[in-house]
Design a protein around this motif. Structure first.
Motif, PDB file in Angstrom:
ATOM      1  N   TRP A  28       0.847  -1.190   0.000  1.00 49.74           N
ATOM      2  CA  TRP A  28       0.000   0.000   0.000  1.00 49.74           C
ATOM      3  C   TRP A  28       0.882   1.241   0.000  1.00 49.74           C
ATOM      4  CZ3 TRP A  28      -0.246  -2.816   4.810  1.00 49.74           C
ATOM      5  CH2 TRP A  28       0.363  -2.169   5.886  1.00 49.74           C
ATOM      6  N   ASP A  32      -3.414   5.976   0.734  1.00 50.72           N
ATOM      7  CA  ASP A  32      -4.405   4.948   0.417  1.00 50.72           C
ATOM      8  C   ASP A  32      -5.335   4.748   1.608  1.00 50.72           C
ATOM      9  OD1 ASP A  32      -3.273   4.541  -2.046  1.00 50.72           O
ATOM     10  OD2 ASP A  32      -2.310   2.634  -1.539  1.00 50.72           O
ATOM     11  N   VAL A  33      -6.587   4.455   1.354  1.00 48.68           N
ATOM     12  CA  VAL A  33      -7.527   4.126   2.423  1.00 48.68           C
ATOM     13  C   VAL A  33      -7.187   2.729   2.953  1.00 48.68           C
ATOM     14  CG1 VAL A  33      -9.953   3.723   3.013  1.00 48.68           C
ATOM     15  CG2 VAL A  33      -9.334   5.545   1.411  1.00 48.68           C
ATOM     16  N   PRO A  34      -7.098   2.548   4.268  1.00 44.65           N
ATOM     17  CA  PRO A  34      -6.756   1.217   4.818  1.00 44.65           C
ATOM     18  C   PRO A  34      -7.919   0.228   4.664  1.00 44.65           C
ATOM     19  CG  PRO A  34      -6.267   2.978   6.386  1.00 44.65           C
ATOM     20  CD  PRO A  34      -7.121   3.580   5.321  1.00 44.65           C
ATOM     21  N   ARG A  35      -7.971  -0.412   3.525  1.00 47.07           N
ATOM     22  CA  ARG A  35      -9.046  -1.374   3.246  1.00 47.07           C
ATOM     23  C   ARG A  35      -8.622  -2.817   3.478  1.00 47.07           C
ATOM     24  NH1 ARG A  35      -9.920   2.405  -1.113  1.00 47.07           N
ATOM     25  NH2 ARG A  35     -11.969   3.403  -0.905  1.00 47.07           N
ATOM     26  N   THR A  36      -7.321  -3.055   3.512  1.00 51.41           N
ATOM     27  CA  THR A  36      -6.819  -4.427   3.601  1.00 51.41           C
ATOM     28  C   THR A  36      -5.726  -4.529   4.652  1.00 51.41           C
ATOM     29  OG1 THR A  36      -7.243  -4.716   1.229  1.00 51.41           O
ATOM     30  CG2 THR A  36      -5.835  -6.338   2.289  1.00 51.41           C
ATOM     31  N   HIS A  78      -3.545   5.741   5.017  1.00 52.71           N
ATOM     32  CA  HIS A  78      -2.214   5.313   5.460  1.00 52.71           C
ATOM     33  C   HIS A  78      -1.272   6.519   5.468  1.00 52.71           C
ATOM     34  CE1 HIS A  78      -2.724   0.978   5.704  1.00 52.71           C
ATOM     35  NE2 HIS A  78      -3.338   0.967   4.538  1.00 52.71           N
ATOM     36  N   PRO A  94      -9.946  -8.366   4.197  1.00 50.25           N
ATOM     37  CA  PRO A  94     -10.600  -7.058   4.311  1.00 50.25           C
ATOM     38  C   PRO A  94     -10.550  -6.536   5.742  1.00 50.25           C
ATOM     39  CG  PRO A  94     -11.972  -8.598   3.084  1.00 50.25           C
ATOM     40  CD  PRO A  94     -10.862  -9.406   3.687  1.00 50.25           C
ATOM     41  N   ALA A  95     -10.293  -5.249   5.889  1.00 53.14           N
ATOM     42  CA  ALA A  95     -10.195  -4.653   7.218  1.00 53.14           C
ATOM     43  C   ALA A  95     -11.475  -4.835   8.018  1.00 53.14           C
ATOM     44  CB  ALA A  95      -9.858  -3.169   7.092  1.00 53.14           C
ATOM     45  N   GLU A  96     -12.629  -4.775   7.328  1.00 54.70           N
ATOM     46  CA  GLU A  96     -13.892  -4.903   8.057  1.00 54.70           C
ATOM     47  C   GLU A  96     -14.087  -6.301   8.634  1.00 54.70           C
ATOM     48  OE1 GLU A  96     -14.979  -5.189   3.581  1.00 54.70           O
ATOM     49  OE2 GLU A  96     -13.613  -4.033   4.877  1.00 54.70           O
ATOM     50  N   ARG A  97     -13.262  -7.257   8.161  1.00 57.80           N
ATOM     51  CA  ARG A  97     -13.356  -8.612   8.702  1.00 57.80           C
ATOM     52  C   ARG A  97     -13.029  -8.627  10.185  1.00 57.80           C
ATOM     53  NH1 ARG A  97     -14.587 -12.505  10.442  1.00 57.80           N
ATOM     54  NH2 ARG A  97     -14.248 -14.687   9.888  1.00 57.80           N
TER      55      ARG A  97
END
Length: 238
Positions: A28, A32-36, A78, A94-97
């Protein structure tokens, strides 16, 4: 800590999609948006801050077993780039996990928080070392950090171990020029402290390195706050 079957299942789900990555691959970039998030199964990676002039400052080194991205998870973006230092294998998820884990597993929630806190402690200790110590102590402290972190996840690691860092990387991490790093490493080898080759480090005198750097291996302990563990795992009634 003890993990239930549910905990183990949730943990296994985070490593269901291992992906090979190559040396120099960016996981990353800053902004970047922290999506992962990533677990690092094999290989080394590093985080870097780039100045407006494009100059890079290495901030952290990730080793096998580390959870990458957890410290910046709640930020809107980030603040650093993360790049593979070697080829390896990462497990993205995925971060939402993590929200599922937080809802269903207090044990893993505590463990993930502990991992993030431990990473921050390592960075803080390295910063204090840079601010307070001379070049020899800086290098000794960092070498011992790597040694004990590697040994923590692999007891077979000996005092002669692979380190895919160039002298310029040492300089970027420790606030030193490449020339200063080279000269100091040469002095430390002549003093019988350690030997650095292009791909390896050999610790020649562990006790003296500990003394020079004031490094405390117990600061890398996996032990948790007993107040929290007592609340999470109350003793069974007798």
């Amino acid at each position: 800590m003890a993990l239930s079957d549910t905990d183990m299942h949730l943990l296994a789900e985070l490593e269901q999609t291992p992906q090979p990555v190559s040396r120099g691959q960016t996981l990353w970039k800053a902004e970047d948006v922290p999506r992962t998030l990533y677990t690092l199964r094999r290989g080394w990676a590093y985080s870097m801050h780039r100045s407006e002039s494009g100059e890079g400052q290495v901030l952290d080194i990730f080793l096998p077993g580390d959870l990458m991205g957890i410290r910046e998870l709640t930020l809107p973006a980030h603040s650093t780039d993360v790049v593979m230092l070697t080829s390896g294998v990462v497990c993205p998820f995925p971060a939402e996990r993590l929200l599922d884990i937080f809802q269903h597993s207090p044990s893993l929630t505590l463990a993930i928080h502990a991992a993030a806190a431990r990473q921050q402690v390592i960075i803080s200790k390295r910063l204090v070392n840079i601010l307070r110590h001379d070049a020899r102590a800086r290098i000794a402290h960092f070498v011992l950090e790597l040694y004990y972190r590697l040994k923590r996840v692999d007891e077979s690691v000996h005092r002669d171990f692979s380190v895919p860092l160039l002298q310029s990387d040492f300089g970027k991490l420790l606030g030193m020029t490449k020339v200063h790093v080279s000269r100091t490493l040469g002095e430390m080898e002549s003093q019988g402290l350690l030997r650095k080759t292009r791909k390896d480090i050999q610790i020649l005198d562990l006790e003296r390195l500990l003394e020079i750097s004031a490094f405390d291996p117990m600061k890398l302990t996996d032990q948790l706050n007993p107040t929290l563990t007592a609340a999470l795992f109350p003793s069974a009634p007798t």
